[in-house]
Design a protein around this motif. Structure first.
Motif, PDB file in Angstrom:
ATOM      1  N   VAL A  45       0.708  -1.176  -0.015  1.00 39.62           N
ATOM      2  CA  VAL A  45       0.151   0.085   0.042  1.00 39.62           C
ATOM      3  C   VAL A  45       0.927   1.413   0.026  1.00 39.62           C
ATOM      4  O   VAL A  45       0.449   2.365  -0.739  1.00 39.62           O
ATOM      5  N   GLY A  46       2.007   1.199   0.805  1.00 39.49           N
ATOM      6  CA  GLY A  46       2.980   2.503   0.820  1.00 39.49           C
ATOM      7  C   GLY A  46       3.500   2.731  -0.553  1.00 39.49           C
ATOM      8  O   GLY A  46       3.443   3.860  -1.134  1.00 39.49           O
ATOM      9  N   LEU A  47       4.144   1.765  -1.240  1.00 42.38           N
ATOM     10  CA  LEU A  47       4.422   1.939  -2.746  1.00 42.38           C
ATOM     11  C   LEU A  47       3.481   2.519  -3.559  1.00 42.38           C
ATOM     12  O   LEU A  47       3.656   2.930  -4.768  1.00 42.38           O
ATOM     13  N   TYR A  48       2.301   1.619  -3.299  1.00 46.80           N
ATOM     14  CA  TYR A  48       1.205   1.958  -4.384  1.00 46.80           C
ATOM     15  C   TYR A  48       0.738   3.562  -4.490  1.00 46.80           C
ATOM     16  O   TYR A  48       0.783   4.089  -5.460  1.00 46.80           O
ATOM     17  N   TYR A  49       0.765   3.806  -3.184  1.00 50.36           N
ATOM     18  CA  TYR A  49       0.309   5.358  -2.959  1.00 50.36           C
ATOM     19  C   TYR A  49       1.496   6.347  -3.645  1.00 50.36           C
ATOM     20  O   TYR A  49       1.231   7.160  -4.169  1.00 50.36           O
ATOM     21  N   VAL A  50       2.750   6.084  -3.265  1.00 49.11           N
ATOM     22  CA  VAL A  50       3.598   6.772  -3.509  1.00 49.11           C
ATOM     23  C   VAL A  50       3.704   6.792  -5.360  1.00 49.11           C
ATOM     24  O   VAL A  50       4.102   7.748  -5.769  1.00 49.11           O
ATOM     25  N   SER A  51       3.734   5.647  -5.690  1.00 46.90           N
ATOM     26  CA  SER A  51       3.686   5.488  -7.333  1.00 46.90           C
ATOM     27  C   SER A  51       2.623   5.919  -7.941  1.00 46.90           C
ATOM     28  O   SER A  51       2.775   6.762  -8.897  1.00 46.90           O
ATOM     29  N   GLU A  52       1.349   6.117  -7.366  1.00 50.23           N
ATOM     30  CA  GLU A  52       0.323   6.683  -7.976  1.00 50.23           C
ATOM     31  C   GLU A  52       0.622   8.432  -7.897  1.00 50.23           C
ATOM     32  O   GLU A  52       0.328   8.810  -8.979  1.00 50.23           O
ATOM     33  N   LYS A  53       1.120   8.972  -7.092  1.00 46.26           N
ATOM     34  CA  LYS A  53       1.559  10.241  -6.853  1.00 46.26           C
ATOM     35  C   LYS A  53       2.413  10.627  -7.799  1.00 46.26           C
ATOM     36  O   LYS A  53       2.410  11.728  -8.752  1.00 46.26           O
ATOM     37  N   LEU A  54       3.575   9.777  -8.081  1.00 45.15           N
ATOM     38  CA  LEU A  54       4.522   9.795  -9.178  1.00 45.15           C
ATOM     39  C   LEU A  54       4.169   9.939 -10.365  1.00 45.15           C
ATOM     40  O   LEU A  54       4.337  10.890 -11.278  1.00 45.15           O
TER      41      LEU A  54
END
Lengths: 339, 388
Positions: free
Chosen positions: B224-233
């Motif tokens: 979930v952490g990486l999912y959120y960060v990558s969506e932002k990016l």
């Protein structure tokens, strides 16, 4: 920072700290380094504690030195020219004893010790043993040797919490015999320590000697039907750290009883010497002159030997596993023994 | 103004009251109410976490993983009592560790069983398949592990990247197949990482740490952490650099995976559990070559960017070296499980990103090339994994 990033940061910090705590826990302050020599001769320097099966006098709860040469002849009286010997044996099963340094085990005891007292009488004496069961389970005493069927300690259960029974029989035959609790499960009652030695002297006394008793036993402290500790007279390695002092040129007589539970055999090996061996002690002629005998559970006999040179001599089980788990001791032969 | 203040205070109180009640209950249970819950006999338990064979000495790291305090009474080697020292001391509180030092002239490559007996007479044992000298960091070993890491991580990934021109000239259907193949490869790696984490927790971690649930927690957390960060990016960048972003995420995910792989190899060498054979290295190399393909596929519709591709290859491969160093010199089962689980979470996040990428096509997600790609990706990984 946005609230979300703050939260993310908090989670990350929590995770890191939690993992650090488990991976590298905080240890206490370092202490002064000391050197010790192990009983096998190794040298180690440490700032911590020593784990060595070295039983010191201060911590002894079962005293193998005292037990070795202690014989209980009972309260003696004479009835119609016959010697009567009366003994009292009390069974308990709630004692926890330090059977090896740092190892605490629930021993079941006769008169508070493992093994129980060494009962000694002369062939033909009338033996009366008043048995009191102060334990929480049923216990009995089954003596090896001659006695009537109703004195066998098998079909006469003695109830817990103060039950009593009087064992009466004529001492015989001359020799060395074990006694032990005979309540089922027998394995449990014996392995916890309910046993002792019963010596019957022949009417014609044996020659003068430095006499001692050795009960070969062991303890299964984690109940996996295998012994964790072995010893002569209960405490592993005791006589290795506290050598038995004997006098040069003097006859030594050992009453040996193997009561070891779980293992098929036990044995007794003597260094630098050989002994005359009398199985069960019933004949006056030795069956062997050897440095090694093998005993199964309940087997026993008398050993006689004399050392002609002073020094330290080892005795131990020649089953090396037993020797390395505690069944090892030393005789210190001296010109003069200070008692 | 006044009313908002009171309502805020009310909300805060509503948040705090349950916590206060909870702590009152806990204090009660530990204090006056202790007898209510103290039934049954708590049994001591210890875990032997590490056994090191050093010059004329066996060193054992032990942790109290039971519910009660205890003391270590005795050490043995192959079930034979041995005198030993224990540092800092023999009394262990819950979760506390100690180092047991047993003077012993051990023989290399022979199996040993180390036993510790606690104060109630219970003996706990730990087996070592083959005694090997504990490795200490030295220039030789550091470079040795670096070479292994290079072979296992960097070289195969870079070789795999050479498929780039091959994929670049493909029809859309075939390209879709290769993207799906990537997803399949990654899916296999993710499952592999979880399985590895579970294995370590079963073999090396005491039950008290709930290793399996630690794997689950970290996998979900990193996903979930990486999912959120990558969506932002990804939402901020143009479509063209989107493919680069996905490739970068793929290489980071694979990098974490390779870190775990390096840890496993380093630890196995350090703990003397495997004889590192050429065969093992060859197996890892073939297996990891497919990882290069996984990085190349998302970028194949762009102009070849050699520098970026190489950088991604290094991001994906180099962690194997760090993993081997950590695993060999400072192995800890917990950190290995955490690395592997973070890697698994990262990989699953990348799979989701790739599947989204495929779905942009008008044919949608479930086309023949996609299904075949995922299946074949898994099969390739399975077959090459047998080589290891």
């Amino acid at each position: 920072m946005k609230p979300f990033s703050k939260m993310l940061f908090a989670i990350a910090v929590t995770a890191v700290l939690a993992s650090l705590y488990f991976v590298y826990p905080i240890s206490s302050d370092a202490k002064e380094e000391k050197t010790f020599v192990t009983h096998t001769g190794g040298v180690i320097k440490t700032s911590g504690d020593v784990l060595d099966p070295l039983y010191t006098a201060q911590t002894v709860e079962i005293d193998p030195d005292k037990y070795l040469r202690e014989f209980n002849y009972g309260r003696t009286s004479s009835v119609d020219g016959k010697t009567v010997r009366e003994y009292t044996i009390i069974a308990e099963d709630d004692k926890v004893m330090e059977i090896s340094p740092g190892v605490f085990y629930n021993v079941w005891t006769f008169n508070g010790t493992v093994p129980g007292p060494t009962i000694r009488a002369t062939e033909g004496d009338w033996v009366k043993v008043k048995f009191i069961n102060m334990g929480s389970k049923t216990h009995t005493i089954h003596f090896h040797g001659f006695h009537a069927a109703e004195m066998d300690g098998v079909f006469e259960p003695v109830g817990p919490g103060g039950g009593q029974f009087m064992y009466e029989f004529e001492a015989g035959p001359a020799g060395v015999h074990p006694y032990h609790c005979h309540v089922m499960p027998l394995e449990e009652h014996i392995s916890h320590g309910l046993y002792g030695v019963y010596i019957v002297d022949p009417k014609e006394p044996r020659p003068q000697a430095d006499e001692m008793v050795m009960v070969l036993n062991g303890f299964d402290t984690d109940f996996d039907a295998e012994n964790n500790f072995y010893g002569a007279n209960t405490i592993p390695f005791y006589y290795q750290h506290h050598p038995i002092q004997i006098k040069k040129g003097e006859l030594v007589r050992i009453y040996v009883v193997n009561i070891l539970e779980f293992d098929q055999i036990n044995n007794f090996h003597l260094h630098g010497n050989l002994y005359h061996y009398y199985p069960t002690g019933t004949y006056s002629v030795p069956s062997a002159f050897t440095d090694m005998i093998t005993l199964s559970q309940g087997e026993r006999g008398i050993m006689e030997f004399t050392y002609d040179t002073p020094g330290k001599f080892m005795f131990h089980a020649h089953k090396t596993e037993f020797a390395e788990k505690g069944w090892t001791g030393l005789f210190l032969v001296q010109d003069e023994v200070l008692q | 103004m006044e009313s908002t203040k009171t309502s805020k205070a009310k909300i805060a109180a509503a948040g705090i009251i349950p916590l206060v009640l909870l702590s009152v209950m806990i204090v009660y249970l530990f204090g006056p109410g202790a007898e209510l819950v103290n039934f049954g006999t708590p049994l001591p338990n210890i875990t032997i976490e590490r056994v090191d064979f050093v010059e004329s000495e066996i060193q054992v790291t032990v942790r109290n993983t039971g519910p009660i305090e205890l003391s270590i009474a005795q050490a043995d080697v192959n079930d034979r009592i041995q005198p030993a020292a224990i540092e800092p001391d023999k009394y262990l509180a819950r979760f506390e560790t100690a180092l047991v030092r047993i003077p012993y002239s051990w023989n290399e490559a022979e199996p040993y069983e180390i036993g510790l007996t606690v104060n109630d007479g219970t003996r706990f044992a730990h087996s070592v398949e083959a005694a090997a000298p504990a490795i200490k960091p030295s220039i030789d070993l550091v470079s040795y592990f670096a070479v292994i890491g290079t072979y296992v991580g960097i070289i195969p990934v870079l070789i795999g990247l050479l498929w780039f021109p091959f994929i670049a000239k493909m029809s859309p259907a075939k390209y879709k197949f290769f993207l799906a193949l990537t997803a399949g490869l990654l899916l296999f790696l993710g499952i592999d990482a979880i399985e590895e984490g579970m294995e370590i927790s079963a073999e090396r971690l005491s039950g008290a740490f709930n290793g399996q649930l630690l794997v689950a927690t970290v996998v979900v957390g990193s996903f979930v952490g990486l999912y959120y960060v990558s969506e932002k990016l990804v939402s901020r960048v143009s479509s063209a650099s989107k493919s680069v972003a996905i490739a970068l995420m793929v290489s980071i995910g694979i990098g974490l995976h390779n870190l775990g792989e390096g840890l496993a190899i380093g630890a196995a060498i350090g703990l003397g559990e495997i004889a590192l054979s050429t065969f093992l290295i060859v197996g890892f190399t073939i297996h990891n070559t497919t990882e290069g393909l996984a990085i190349a596929a998302p970028m194949a519709r762009q102009k070849p960017m050699i520098a970026k591709l190489t950088a991604m290859g290094v991001i994906a491969g180099a962690p194997a070296i760090f993993g081997a160093w950590i695993g060999g010199f400072q192995y800890s089962p917990i950190s290995a499980i955490i690395f592997l689980s973070v890697g698994a979470g990262a990989i699953f996040q990348v799979i989701v990103a790739i599947l989204k990428w495929i779905r942009q096509d008008e044919q949608g997600l479930l086309s023949a090339p996609t299904a075949a790609g995922i299946a074949i990706g898994m099969i390739i990984m399975y077959v090459t994994s047998i080589l290891i």
